[in-house]
Design a protein around this motif. Structure first.
Motif, mmCIF file in Angstrom:
data_model
loop_
_atom_site.group_PDB
_atom_site.id
_atom_site.type_symbol
_atom_site.label_atom_id
_atom_site.label_comp_id
_atom_site.label_asym_id
_atom_site.label_seq_id
_atom_site.Cartn_x
_atom_site.Cartn_y
_atom_site.Cartn_z
ATOM 1 N N ASP A 1 -67.561 -14.360 -12.527
ATOM 2 C CA ASP A 1 -67.439 -13.576 -11.338
ATOM 3 C C ASP A 1 -67.187 -12.147 -11.545
ATOM 4 O O ASP A 1 -66.550 -12.085 -12.651
ATOM 5 C CB ASP A 1 -66.292 -14.212 -10.564
ATOM 6 C CG ASP A 1 -66.904 -15.617 -10.036
ATOM 7 O OD1 ASP A 1 -68.145 -15.802 -9.712
ATOM 8 O OD2 ASP A 1 -65.891 -16.511 -9.703
ATOM 9 N N PRO A 2 -67.702 -11.261 -10.954
ATOM 10 C CA PRO A 2 -67.199 -9.776 -11.192
ATOM 11 C C PRO A 2 -65.773 -9.617 -11.117
ATOM 12 O O PRO A 2 -65.087 -10.304 -9.950
ATOM 13 C CB PRO A 2 -67.982 -8.947 -10.040
ATOM 14 C CG PRO A 2 -69.115 -9.928 -9.590
ATOM 15 C CD PRO A 2 -68.656 -11.564 -9.852
ATOM 16 N N ILE A 3 -65.136 -9.082 -11.780
ATOM 17 C CA ILE A 3 -63.809 -8.916 -11.670
ATOM 18 C C ILE A 3 -63.465 -7.290 -11.160
ATOM 19 O O ILE A 3 -63.930 -6.483 -11.483
ATOM 20 C CB ILE A 3 -63.156 -8.887 -13.346
ATOM 21 C CG1 ILE A 3 -63.342 -10.385 -13.655
ATOM 22 C CG2 ILE A 3 -61.408 -8.666 -13.203
ATOM 23 C CD1 ILE A 3 -63.117 -10.488 -15.300
ATOM 24 N N GLY A 4 -62.577 -7.421 -10.155
ATOM 25 C CA GLY A 4 -62.065 -5.993 -9.440
ATOM 26 C C GLY A 4 -63.147 -5.457 -8.784
ATOM 27 O O GLY A 4 -63.191 -4.402 -8.553
ATOM 28 N N VAL A 5 -64.032 -6.198 -8.157
ATOM 29 C CA VAL A 5 -65.185 -5.615 -7.480
ATOM 30 C C VAL A 5 -65.339 -6.427 -6.291
ATOM 31 O O VAL A 5 -65.041 -7.537 -6.159
ATOM 32 C CB VAL A 5 -66.681 -5.813 -8.095
ATOM 33 C CG1 VAL A 5 -67.712 -5.232 -7.373
ATOM 34 C CG2 VAL A 5 -66.634 -5.088 -9.374
ATOM 35 N N GLU A 6 -65.325 -5.671 -5.240
ATOM 36 C CA GLU A 6 -65.330 -6.375 -3.744
ATOM 37 C C GLU A 6 -66.545 -6.912 -3.533
ATOM 38 O O GLU A 6 -67.510 -6.152 -3.550
ATOM 39 C CB GLU A 6 -64.803 -5.122 -2.795
ATOM 40 C CG GLU A 6 -63.290 -5.311 -2.508
ATOM 41 C CD GLU A 6 -62.612 -6.527 -2.257
ATOM 42 O OE1 GLU A 6 -63.112 -7.113 -1.175
ATOM 43 O OE2 GLU A 6 -61.606 -6.927 -2.869
#
Lengths: 423, 556
Positions: free
Chosen positions: A418-423
């Protein structure tokens, strides 16, 4: 000496009287590679022929005199004539070479002709004509045959004839259209075992390809649900071969889309390979792609003991996984049956629907008749049973055996991070 | 009216002329055993014949010298040498030989020196023919002759004749020593693996080359005189006990039956003794290799070697033998089989390719693949000539290059050949006289004819190519089929010294696994059935005796 002289005189007579009667130089012939048949306006037939011009690109030869004219090397001619053969002779008025049909690759009938039940009338001279190969392809074309031939240009390479030669392979590799030769087509028209089919061809006006609009959402479409001439595509090549024309007798009654054609070919035992897209059973918004092959000829049993015949259809499909978008670990033996069940259901439903459709049209294009005939001792008995009319009432049981054999180059799927720190 | 009669004459059936045709039939065993020696052809040189010959050697030396001088047109003829001397310084004698044909050192050292030495111890000895041969001449081969004609014949062969005063016999001394070529490498039948000796023009050398390979007492060499004027000899070699004596007899019958002034070596002889001289296919196999000759002798065939020609003619042979190369037996059988197949392909290409090309292009366009047809047709657009004419023109050009290249001397010849082919081919395409594919057809056919190992059969096929081109041009594939039928029938009816030309295929005899595909050498245990050899078997049992019999079982 006297004898020798007399022999020489005799030989001269013999040879000068008989020799070379049939001979004709290759370059004195005009090789027709496509024949189009329409209903005529000024006369009964509208005959269209396509031929290589033997200029730049018509053949494969590099010309001794250089300079490219940029033309495709093919041309066509149309004529309205009272009969096929008169038409040929009339065409010779403008084409100063003898027309040679021995290399004709395709025969194209217009949809109008086919739906009017006129195929029988128009195919009679073509089937009898010794020059036309029985192995040439038969298409029913949406719109006019003449327009199809006009748009029939070699896109790749310089020769058209090659295009049609690879067509048969294309049918085997995709299953989106049947490979029907003049031989099959004509024989099936007369056969008591089933009804005939032809490949559908059309000129795509390229309007289905929307330039602007809302982007596609997550709705699922199989890709094979289009009919000929509707593919949303663009490009230089306007013609396409897609789907099937169904006949009842010599009258075209309906047509099939790509998916239905695949099922039809599966039952006829002509399907070899095709790539399918299906919804992911766990995450319906993404898809799974499968490379499906038929591993055995279908087993068809037909029981005619009851009033209504019963058709038991059984076949085995194999598949490789081509892609799993959801990255769910379907390679796992516990999850694999889920995929298999899902696909099997799709196929079975599709086949049932197709057979139902054909029963409603009263046309046995599956050639079940050949199996039904096994129940009879003589052909007379079988013919009096009249399979083609009984097909309508037949009960159908379909059993598809489906197994996923290989999983491509991955033996296990892992989810993407999962992308981290991306909304 | 005359014309009609003449035409009728050609067409109507005529009783075949009752000529004797030699056939090699399977016979009773006793006939097989009786050797060829029963028949008395040729030359058991000696007294027997001379009895009925009136022209005998005189007692007086002078008369003999006069006679010899007259016969040889001395002194106009400068080749003849007559040397008079005294044997042991007392008896008059003379030797006669032909300058250049006889070896001078033999005459000087071993004839003249021996005869002219004064041997005082034996002064009272009476000089007689027997005394001379027994005591004086240190020469290995000596014959005595009464007939003057025979003596003259021997002198012509390079021997030396010794006449002695008071003797009614003449001593003929072996002294042959003319100039001859050394043994060289074969030029036509070259091999990579295998011996590299070829026959020369000297008969004795050739016979020795064969005998060197077959060191068997059963190998028999017979001499038969050839030609009525040039007095050449030819040798017939065969192996007694293997070769069917009937073939030997027939060959000798044919050769002795010849009556012509001069015969042009083995090539000329072959044409005169062939069964079917009108056929294009030769019925004797010519080879320049002693090893091949030896091999065929062991198979039960006959070799005919002529004085003065570096070839041996082998008979009887079948059509298939012409496609065998000596290399076939030196290489692994798998390799040789491949080579054989290539040769068969080459033969059919050389024979039929132009004919098939013409037939397909002007009659059967539907049989050419579409793409190829368009290419061919496109290439022909610029060519104004009919295909048949175009093909014949190119064929004749090719033959011109071939023949012209042969006549141009030395190294230029080859270069001209290649340049001629390339330039002419390229130029004729550029000039629009020929299409490139046609040039390919002609060159492939030409190249293929070089892959045929035998020159005479390659020539026959080269000629037949034109016939089939013509047939194909006249009537297409039907014409070619008719051509195969006609010429196949003619060839099948031929015989080579009693052996059908297409055996063992037509007529079918016991298989000889050596025709197209070569069987492994240890399985070739029998000689060909059609030759009716005296001894069928080539082996006592197993060829590879070292193989253990229990090999397949358990080796416990």
């Amino acid at each position: 000496m006297r004898k020798v002289i007399i022999m020489l005189i005799l030989c001269t007579f013999l040879l000068s009287l008989t020799s070379c009667f049939d001979s004709i130089e290759m370059d004195d012939l005009l090789y027709v590679i496509a024949i189009g048949v329409d209903k005529g306006i000024s006369d009964k037939w509208r005959l269209t022929i396509q031929f290589p011009t033997m200029q730049e690109g018509g053949g494969q030869m590099q010309s001794v005199s250089g300079g490219s004219s940029g033309s495709s090397g093919h041309s066509y001619a149309s004529i309205d004539a009272p009969s096929f053969f008169t038409g040929i002779d009339m065409l010779n008025a403008s084409l100063p070479r003898k027309l040679d049909f021995t290399h004709a690759q395709i025969i194209v009938f217009s949809e109008e002709l086919a739906e009017g039940g006129l195929i029988g009338e128009y195919i009679a001279p073509i089937a009898r004509f010794g020059d036309i190969r029985r192995s040439s392809h038969v298409f029913v074309v949406k719109g006019k045959a003449m327009d199809f031939i006009k748009e029939n240009k070699p896109l790749i390479g310089t020769t058209l004839s090659k295009n049609f030669q690879v067509l048969a392979h294309a049918s085997e590799n995709t299953g989106f259209f049947p490979h029907v030769t003049l031989e099959n087509f004509y024989e099936d028209l007369k056969s008591p075992y089933g009804q005939t089919i032809a490949a559908m061809a059309s000129v795509n006006d390229l309007k289905s390809f929307a330039g602007e609009g809302e982007p596609w959402g997550t709705e699922f479409k199989t890709g094979g649900s289009y009919f000929a001439g509707q593919l949303p595509r663009t490009g230089k090549n306007k013609i396409e071969v897609w789907g099937t024309a169904l006949f009842n007798g010599d009258k075209m009654v309906d047509k099939l889309n790509g998916d239905e054609t695949r099922f039809l070919l599966m039952i006829r035992g002509e399907f070899r390979q095709g790539r399918y897209t299906m919804k992911d059973p766990k995450r319906p918004e993404v898809i799974i792609a499968l490379d499906v092959r038929i591993s055995k000829k279908p087993e068809i049993e037909i029981d005619i003991k009851d009033e209504n015949p019963e058709i038991r259809l059984k076949f085995q499909l194999d598949a490789d996984i081509l892609s799993v978008q959801s990255m769910i670990d379907y390679e796992n033996p516990e999850l694999l049956p889920l995929l298999e069940e899902n696909f099997k259901k799709t196929v079975e439903e599709g086949i049932m629907a197709l057979i139902k459709k054909c029963q409603d049209l009263n046309t046995d294009v599956f050639y079940f008749g050949e199996n039904a005939a096994k129940n009879f001792f003589t052909i007379d008995e079988y013919e009096s049973y009249n399979w083609n009319s009984r097909f309508k009432e037949a009960r159908v049981i379909v059993d598809v055996d489906f197994a996923i054999r290989r999983t491509g180059t991955q033996i296990k799927s892992y989810p993407i991070k999962d992308p981290i720190g991306v909304e | 009216m005359n014309l009609i009669l003449a035409i009728k004459n050609i067409i109507i059936y005529k009783e075949p002329k009752n000529t004797y045709e030699f056939e090699l039939l399977e016979d009773e065993q006793e006939d097989m055993k009786s050797g060829a020696d029963h028949t008395s052809y040729g030359n058991d040189t000696s007294a027997a014949q001379s009895l009925d010959n009136s022209n005998n050697v005189y007692k007086e030396l002078n008369k003999n010298i006069e006679e010899i001088k007259q016969e040889f047109h001395f002194p106009t003829n400068k080749d003849i040498v007559i040397r008079e001397f005294k044997v042991m310084r007392k008896t008059n004698a003379c030797i006669v030989y032909i300058d250049g044909m006889a070896d001078k050192s033999t005459i000087n050292d071993y004839i003249l020196r021996q005869l002219m030495t004064d041997q005082e111890m034996y002064e009272d000895t009476k000089i007689s023919i027997d005394y001379i041969t027994n005591n004086l001449l240190a020469i290995n081969q000596i014959t005595k002759h009464i007939s003057l004609d025979q003596v003259i014949m021997q002198i012509l062969n390079g021997l030396t004749a010794l006449f002695v005063e008071g003797c009614e016999e003449c001593i003929v001394i072996e002294s042959r020593g003319y100039e001859k070529r050394n043994i060289t490498k074969p030029e036509v039948e070259m091999v990579i693996k295998g011996p590299n000796e070829a026959f020369t023009e000297n008969l004795r050398t050739n016979l020795t080359l064969v005998r060197k390979i077959i060191r068997n007492k059963e190998l028999v060499t017979e001499f038969v005189p050839l030609g009525k004027t040039d007095n050449l000899t030819c040798a017939i070699m065969y192996i007694k006990g293997i070769t069917n004596p009937k073939i030997v007899r027939e060959v000798k019958r044919r050769i002795t039956g010849l009556d012509v002034d001069i015969i042009a070596g083995s090539g000329g002889l072959e044409q005169l003794i062939e069964d079917h001289p009108l056929s294009l296919f030769s019925q004797l196999l010519t080879t320049e290799r002693p090893d091949k000759t030896a091999l065929y002798l062991m198979y039960g065939k006959i070799a005919i070697i002529c004085e003065g020609s570096p070839y041996a003619s082998l008979a009887p042979v079948t059509f298939f033998h012409f496609f065998h190369s000596p290399e076939d037996y030196f290489l692994h059988w798998q390799f040789s089989t491949f080579l054989r197949l290539i040769r068969w392909v080459a033969t059919s290409l050389a024979l039929f390719l132009p004919g098939l090309f013409i037939a397909l292009t002007i009659y059967h366009q539907e049989m050419i693949p579409t793409e190829l047809l368009f290419a061919l047709s496109n290439a022909r657009e610029h060519v104004p000539l009919p295909t048949l004419f175009e093909l014949l023109a190119m064929e004749i050009t090719f033959e011109l290059i071939r023949e012209g290249g042969l006549r141009i001397p030395g190294a230029i010849g080859q270069a001209i050949g290649i340049i001629g082919a390339v330039v002419l081919g390229q130029a004729s395409v550029a000039a629009g006289l020929a299409s490139p594919i046609l040039i390919m057809v002609v060159s492939i056919a030409g190249l293929s004819s070089f892959a045929i190992p035998n020159y005479s059969i390659a020539f026959a096929i080269r000629l037949m190519r034109f016939v089939f081109t013509f047939f194909g041009g006249i009537a297409g594939l039907y014409g070619i089929t008719a051509g195969i039928f006609i010429f196949g029938g003619l060839a099948c009816s031929m015989k080579s010294f009693g052996v059908p030309y297409f055996s063992p295929i037509a007529p079918k005899t016991k298989a000889e696994h050596n025709i197209g595909i070569i069987a492994p050498p240890w399985t070739l245990k029998e000689r060909a059935d059609y030759l009716n050899t005296g001894n069928r078997s080539r082996t006592g049992g197993t060829v590879r005796g070292w193989i253990r019999q229990d090999k397949r079982g358990n080796d416990k």
